[in-house]
Design a protein around this motif. Structure first.
Motif, PDB file in Angstrom:
ATOM      1  N   LEU A  64       0.819  -1.201   0.000  1.00  0.00           N
ATOM      2  CA  LEU A  64       0.000   0.000   0.000  1.00  0.00           C
ATOM      3  C   LEU A  64       0.858   1.259   0.000  1.00  0.00           C
ATOM      4  N   ASP A  65       0.626   2.106  -0.997  1.00  0.00           N
ATOM      5  CA  ASP A  65       1.264   3.420  -1.028  1.00  0.00           C
ATOM      6  C   ASP A  65       0.508   4.336  -0.063  1.00  0.00           C
ATOM      7  N   ILE A  66       1.169   5.347   0.469  1.00  0.00           N
ATOM      8  CA  ILE A  66       0.454   6.248   1.390  1.00  0.00           C
ATOM      9  C   ILE A  66       0.127   7.594   0.766  1.00  0.00           C
ATOM     10  N   ASN A  67       0.963   8.069  -0.130  1.00  0.00           N
ATOM     11  CA  ASN A  67       0.748   9.394  -0.719  1.00  0.00           C
ATOM     12  C   ASN A  67      -0.018   9.266  -2.027  1.00  0.00           C
ATOM     13  N   MET A  68      -1.344   9.288  -1.909  1.00  0.00           N
ATOM     14  CA  MET A  68      -2.217   9.163  -3.074  1.00  0.00           C
ATOM     15  C   MET A  68      -3.278  10.253  -3.001  1.00  0.00           C
ATOM     16  N   ILE A  70      -7.100  11.876  -3.478  1.00  0.00           N
ATOM     17  CA  ILE A  70      -8.468  11.519  -3.073  1.00  0.00           C
ATOM     18  C   ILE A  70      -8.458  10.845  -1.712  1.00  0.00           C
ATOM     19  N   ILE A  71      -7.983   9.598  -1.604  1.00  0.00           N
ATOM     20  CA  ILE A  71      -7.787   9.030  -0.273  1.00  0.00           C
ATOM     21  C   ILE A  71      -6.345   8.541  -0.162  1.00  0.00           C
ATOM     22  N   SER A  72      -5.740   8.833   0.954  1.00  0.00           N
ATOM     23  CA  SER A  72      -4.350   8.424   1.188  1.00  0.00           C
ATOM     24  C   SER A  72      -4.312   6.979   1.676  1.00  0.00           C
ATOM     25  N   GLY A  73      -3.118   6.462   1.783  1.00  0.00           N
ATOM     26  CA  GLY A  73      -2.963   5.124   2.354  1.00  0.00           C
ATOM     27  C   GLY A  73      -3.462   5.063   3.786  1.00  0.00           C
ATOM     28  N   TYR A  94       1.777  -4.186   4.091  1.00  0.00           N
ATOM     29  CA  TYR A  94       3.066  -3.495   4.095  1.00  0.00           C
ATOM     30  C   TYR A  94       2.863  -2.146   3.428  1.00  0.00           C
ATOM     31  N   ILE A  95       3.346  -1.088   4.064  1.00  0.00           N
ATOM     32  CA  ILE A  95       3.381   0.212   3.408  1.00  0.00           C
ATOM     33  C   ILE A  95       4.585   0.186   2.473  1.00  0.00           C
ATOM     34  N   LEU A  96       4.362   0.533   1.218  1.00  0.00           N
ATOM     35  CA  LEU A  96       5.442   0.632   0.227  1.00  0.00           C
ATOM     36  C   LEU A  96       5.397   2.057  -0.302  1.00  0.00           C
TER      37      LEU A  96
END
Length: 132
Positions: A64-68, A70-73, A94-96
């Motif tokens: 899961l990416d966090i910096n997206m 609309i909705i963040s990770g 896992y945060i990637l």
């Protein structure tokens, strides 16, 4: 790396990262099943609606990416928490991320659902860290 079928769910708004990660995963495992989403909401809907997400060989690995937009990770994780335990327990998260912000790493490490914070790009060293 291994002969067991591995399942991955990639959630990253960057289609290039998803493509590169799929190529690496397919080259790293003899048998792999990958679902990927560039729209986090579609990833959440997939998780909620899938009836048999796991292979007999274990949990699905969610990268899961966090910096997206609309909705963040982080918001994705909040929505994920609303799912039934029978769904949540089928995933290792896992945060990637390309973030180097220590607060992101601390936030990931303090979330009981997140196994680890991994820095992009995905590579064989990271896969060895996950699978040993």
């Amino acid at each position: 790396m291994t002969h067991a079928t591995k399942r991955f769910l990639l959630v990253d708004d960057d289609p290039n990262y998803n493509f590169i990660n799929k190529v690496l995963l397919k080259r790293s495992f003899n048998e792999v099943h990958i679902d990927d989403f560039t729209v986090p909401e579609e990833g959440l809907e997939f998780i909620k609606s899938e009836t048999s997400p796991n292979s007999p060989n274990g949990k699905t690995i969610l990268l899961l990416d966090i910096n997206m937009p609309i909705i963040s990770g982080w918001e994705f994780l909040k929505a994920f928490e609303l799912f039934d335990a029978s769904i949540k327990d089928q995933y290792n998260i896992y945060i990637l991320s390309s973030s180097i912000d220590p607060s992101d790493m601390n936030r990931a490490n303090s979330n009981p659902r997140v196994i680890d914070f991994l820095e992009k790009p995905l590579n064989k060293e990271i896969l060895l860290k996950i699978f040993g």
